[in-house]
Each structure stands twice: as C-alpha cells, then as structure tokens.
Design a protein around this motif. Structure first.
Motif, PDB file in Angstrom:
ATOM      1  N   ARG A  10      54.092  43.505 -30.415  1.00 17.18           N
ATOM      2  CA  ARG A  10      52.787  42.866 -30.224  1.00 17.18           C
ATOM      3  C   ARG A  10      52.691  42.237 -28.842  1.00 17.18           C
ATOM      4  O   ARG A  10      53.679  41.789 -28.276  1.00 17.18           O
ATOM      5  N   SER A  11      51.478  42.158 -28.335  1.00 19.79           N
ATOM      6  CA  SER A  11      51.260  41.540 -27.030  1.00 19.79           C
ATOM      7  C   SER A  11      51.310  40.019 -27.161  1.00 19.79           C
ATOM      8  O   SER A  11      51.250  39.467 -28.259  1.00 19.79           O
ATOM      9  N   VAL A  12      51.408  39.375 -26.028  1.00 18.13           N
ATOM     10  CA  VAL A  12      51.418  37.908 -26.000  1.00 18.13           C
ATOM     11  C   VAL A  12      50.120  37.363 -26.588  1.00 18.13           C
ATOM     12  O   VAL A  12      50.131  36.386 -27.338  1.00 18.13           O
ATOM     13  N   ASP A  13      49.000  38.008 -26.267  1.00 23.61           N
ATOM     14  CA  ASP A  13      47.701  37.561 -26.797  1.00 23.61           C
ATOM     15  C   ASP A  13      47.653  37.645 -28.319  1.00 23.61           C
ATOM     16  O   ASP A  13      47.123  36.753 -28.981  1.00 23.61           O
ATOM     17  N   GLU A  14      48.209  38.712 -28.875  1.00 22.47           N
ATOM     18  CA  GLU A  14      48.224  38.858 -30.335  1.00 22.47           C
ATOM     19  C   GLU A  14      49.103  37.794 -30.995  1.00 22.47           C
ATOM     20  O   GLU A  14      48.729  37.215 -32.007  1.00 22.47           O
ATOM     21  N   ARG A  15      50.256  37.526 -30.387  1.00 23.31           N
ATOM     22  CA  ARG A  15      51.145  36.499 -30.945  1.00 23.31           C
ATOM     23  C   ARG A  15      50.511  35.116 -30.837  1.00 23.31           C
ATOM     24  O   ARG A  15      50.613  34.292 -31.731  1.00 23.31           O
ATOM     25  N   TYR A  16      49.827  34.848 -29.714  1.00 16.89           N
ATOM     26  CA  TYR A  16      49.149  33.568 -29.539  1.00 16.89           C
ATOM     27  C   TYR A  16      48.028  33.397 -30.565  1.00 16.89           C
ATOM     28  O   TYR A  16      47.868  32.333 -31.163  1.00 16.89           O
ATOM     29  N   THR A  17      47.258  34.452 -30.790  1.00 11.48           N
ATOM     30  CA  THR A  17      46.174  34.404 -31.779  1.00 11.48           C
ATOM     31  C   THR A  17      46.725  34.109 -33.166  1.00 11.48           C
ATOM     32  O   THR A  17      46.163  33.308 -33.914  1.00 11.48           O
ATOM     33  N   GLN A  18      47.850  34.722 -33.501  1.00  9.28           N
ATOM     34  CA  GLN A  18      48.464  34.454 -34.800  1.00  9.28           C
ATOM     35  C   GLN A  18      48.943  33.009 -34.888  1.00  9.28           C
ATOM     36  O   GLN A  18      48.711  32.327 -35.878  1.00  9.28           O
ATOM     37  N   TRP A  19      49.605  32.516 -33.820  1.00  6.41           N
ATOM     38  CA  TRP A  19      50.071  31.127 -33.812  1.00  6.41           C
ATOM     39  C   TRP A  19      48.892  30.170 -33.977  1.00  6.41           C
ATOM     40  O   TRP A  19      48.950  29.231 -34.760  1.00  6.41           O
ATOM     41  N   LYS A  20      47.804  30.423 -33.243  1.00  6.04           N
ATOM     42  CA  LYS A  20      46.630  29.548 -33.292  1.00  6.04           C
ATOM     43  C   LYS A  20      46.036  29.507 -34.699  1.00  6.04           C
ATOM     44  O   LYS A  20      45.596  28.465 -35.161  1.00  6.04           O
ATOM     45  N   SER A  21      46.057  30.635 -35.404  1.00  9.12           N
ATOM     46  CA  SER A  21      45.516  30.652 -36.770  1.00  9.12           C
ATOM     47  C   SER A  21      46.420  29.889 -37.745  1.00  9.12           C
ATOM     48  O   SER A  21      45.953  29.411 -38.778  1.00  9.12           O
ATOM     49  N   LEU A  22      47.706  29.752 -37.416  1.00  2.00           N
ATOM     50  CA  LEU A  22      48.647  29.059 -38.303  1.00  2.00           C
ATOM     51  C   LEU A  22      48.843  27.584 -37.962  1.00  2.00           C
ATOM     52  O   LEU A  22      49.560  26.878 -38.663  1.00  2.00           O
ATOM     53  N   VAL A  23      48.212  27.105 -36.894  1.00  2.00           N
ATOM     54  CA  VAL A  23      48.383  25.719 -36.455  1.00  2.00           C
ATOM     55  C   VAL A  23      48.164  24.697 -37.581  1.00  2.00           C
ATOM     56  O   VAL A  23      48.981  23.801 -37.759  1.00  2.00           O
ATOM     57  N   PRO A  24      47.107  24.794 -38.386  1.00  4.39           N
ATOM     58  CA  PRO A  24      46.911  23.780 -39.434  1.00  4.39           C
ATOM     59  C   PRO A  24      48.023  23.777 -40.485  1.00  4.39           C
ATOM     60  O   PRO A  24      48.273  22.764 -41.110  1.00  4.39           O
ATOM     61  N   VAL A  25      48.687  24.895 -40.657  1.00  3.59           N
ATOM     62  CA  VAL A  25      49.765  24.984 -41.644  1.00  3.59           C
ATOM     63  C   VAL A  25      51.079  24.465 -41.062  1.00  3.59           C
ATOM     64  O   VAL A  25      51.873  23.827 -41.752  1.00  3.59           O
ATOM     65  N   LEU A  26      51.299  24.697 -39.773  1.00  4.40           N
ATOM     66  CA  LEU A  26      52.572  24.359 -39.139  1.00  4.40           C
ATOM     67  C   LEU A  26      52.715  22.895 -38.756  1.00  4.40           C
ATOM     68  O   LEU A  26      53.816  22.352 -38.777  1.00  4.40           O
ATOM     69  N   TYR A  27      51.625  22.253 -38.377  1.00  2.00           N
ATOM     70  CA  TYR A  27      51.706  20.920 -37.803  1.00  2.00           C
ATOM     71  C   TYR A  27      50.912  19.893 -38.600  1.00  2.00           C
ATOM     72  O   TYR A  27      49.853  20.191 -39.119  1.00  2.00           O
ATOM     73  N   ASP A  28      51.431  18.661 -38.636  1.00  3.72           N
ATOM     74  CA  ASP A  28      50.694  17.546 -39.229  1.00  3.72           C
ATOM     75  C   ASP A  28      49.601  17.071 -38.284  1.00  3.72           C
ATOM     76  O   ASP A  28      48.563  16.584 -38.702  1.00  3.72           O
ATOM     77  N   TRP A  29      49.855  17.199 -36.987  1.00  3.79           N
ATOM     78  CA  TRP A  29      48.916  16.720 -35.983  1.00  3.79           C
ATOM     79  C   TRP A  29      49.166  17.465 -34.687  1.00  3.79           C
ATOM     80  O   TRP A  29      50.305  17.806 -34.364  1.00  3.79           O
ATOM     81  N   LEU A  30      48.115  17.755 -33.925  1.00  3.86           N
ATOM     82  CA  LEU A  30      48.243  18.452 -32.661  1.00  3.86           C
ATOM     83  C   LEU A  30      47.233  17.886 -31.688  1.00  3.86           C
ATOM     84  O   LEU A  30      46.049  17.772 -32.014  1.00  3.86           O
ATOM     85  N   ALA A  31      47.697  17.509 -30.512  1.00  7.32           N
ATOM     86  CA  ALA A  31      46.807  17.055 -29.451  1.00  7.32           C
ATOM     87  C   ALA A  31      47.048  17.942 -28.247  1.00  7.32           C
ATOM     88  O   ALA A  31      48.153  17.970 -27.703  1.00  7.32           O
ATOM     89  N   ASN A  32      46.050  18.683 -27.836  1.00  6.37           N
ATOM     90  CA  ASN A  32      46.152  19.560 -26.683  1.00  6.37           C
ATOM     91  C   ASN A  32      45.433  18.893 -25.519  1.00  6.37           C
ATOM     92  O   ASN A  32      44.258  18.559 -25.626  1.00  6.37           O
ATOM     93  N   HIS A  33      46.143  18.673 -24.419  1.00  3.52           N
ATOM     94  CA  HIS A  33      45.558  17.992 -23.265  1.00  3.52           C
ATOM     95  C   HIS A  33      45.695  18.905 -22.048  1.00  3.52           C
ATOM     96  O   HIS A  33      46.759  18.994 -21.442  1.00  3.52           O
ATOM     97  N   ASN A  34      44.636  19.607 -21.714  1.00  5.13           N
ATOM     98  CA  ASN A  34      44.648  20.564 -20.614  1.00  5.13           C
ATOM     99  C   ASN A  34      44.762  19.837 -19.278  1.00  5.13           C
ATOM    100  O   ASN A  34      44.044  18.882 -19.019  1.00  5.13           O
ATOM    101  N   LEU A  35      45.672  20.313 -18.428  1.00  3.19           N
ATOM    102  CA  LEU A  35      45.861  19.746 -17.098  1.00  3.19           C
ATOM    103  C   LEU A  35      45.363  20.739 -16.047  1.00  3.19           C
ATOM    104  O   LEU A  35      45.220  21.925 -16.317  1.00  3.19           O
ATOM    105  N   VAL A  36      45.137  20.242 -14.821  1.00  2.00           N
ATOM    106  CA  VAL A  36      44.661  21.080 -13.731  1.00  2.00           C
ATOM    107  C   VAL A  36      45.705  22.156 -13.412  1.00  2.00           C
ATOM    108  O   VAL A  36      45.389  23.290 -13.135  1.00  2.00           O
ATOM    109  N   TRP A  37      46.973  21.791 -13.464  1.00  2.00           N
ATOM    110  CA  TRP A  37      48.082  22.653 -13.106  1.00  2.00           C
ATOM    111  C   TRP A  37      49.211  22.345 -14.067  1.00  2.00           C
ATOM    112  O   TRP A  37      49.291  21.210 -14.559  1.00  2.00           O
ATOM    113  N   PRO A  38      50.110  23.253 -14.350  1.00  2.00           N
ATOM    114  CA  PRO A  38      51.208  22.921 -15.285  1.00  2.00           C
ATOM    115  C   PRO A  38      52.014  21.718 -14.813  1.00  2.00           C
ATOM    116  O   PRO A  38      52.323  21.589 -13.635  1.00  2.00           O
ATOM    117  N   SER A  39      52.358  20.865 -15.723  1.00  2.00           N
ATOM    118  CA  SER A  39      53.109  19.652 -15.414  1.00  2.00           C
ATOM    119  C   SER A  39      54.595  19.980 -15.314  1.00  2.00           C
ATOM    120  O   SER A  39      55.151  20.676 -16.149  1.00  2.00           O
TER     121      SER A  39
END
Length: 119
Positions: A10-39
């Motif tokens: 599978r491509s990276v995009d397909e794996r990411y899409t699958q991970w994103k769909s499973l986020v509510p099952v995997l984590y109790d809480w998630l905070a995504n904070h987008n930065l201008v450039w990788p920290s």
C-alpha cells in the motif's frame, strides 16, 4: 520479490487514510498542532494545574521557518484532556492543517539558529 508485511503493497497515502479512520479507536485524546515547518525539538515541561477533566502542562517546541523570519523557541500551555473524557467526534474530526485550540502560546523567544534540542 518478497513482501515485507501486511501493508508493504500500500502507498503512504493509503496507510495514512487507514490510520486517520482508526484514530478514535486508538487514542483517548489527540491534539494536532500544525506548524509552519517541522519542529526539530519538542519537550514537555512541568504540570501547571490539575483539574477534574484536564490538566494544564507546559510545552517547549522549536518553530523553524524557511528563512523569511527568525527561528523561535515557543513556550506554550497545553490543556491535556484526561483519558476517556474527550468526545469521539472531536478526535475523529481533527484537521492536519489546523492548529489545536488546546495549545496556547505563552511566550516566544527568538533564537539566532536552529533549536535542535531543549533542556
């Protein structure tokens, strides 16, 4: 060619899409904070406050840029929701382009070079 595991084809995009769909099952809480450039660095600091449903904690992270503005060290206060308190709707509807409302800048320090670690 030998396949290396279940997700090897599978491509990276397909794996990411699958991970994103499973986020509510995997984590109790998630905070995504987008930065201008990788920290290059991120470190949790002391806990500032404890409440019934969330804790407030200090976070230190570097904000790198493309060179148009100086690099900075950001000191933020983060509201961390306790396990099994966050609503599944909030977790499943995160947007990777957005900045989290749980991360609030407290102070910004201009740094002459890259901030590659925080002590």
């Amino acid at each position: 060619m030998k396949e290396r595991g279940k997700g090897a084809g599978r491509s990276v995009d397909e794996r990411y899409t699958q991970w994103k769909s499973l986020v509510p099952v995997l984590y109790d809480w998630l905070a995504n904070h987008n930065l201008v450039w990788p920290s290059l660095s991120c470190r949790w600091g002391p806990q500032l406050e404890q409440a019934t449903y969330k804790n407030r904690q200090r976070l230190y992270l570097s904000e790198q840029t493309d060179g148009s503005v100086p690099n900075t060290l950001v000191i933020a206060n983060v509201e961390v929701v306790k396990p099994r308190v966050a609503a599944a709707e909030h977790i499943s509807q995160f947007n990777e382009e957005a900045r989290s409302p749980f991360v609030k800048k407290f102070k910004t320090i201009i740094h002459p070079g890259e901030v590659s670690f925080v002590r």
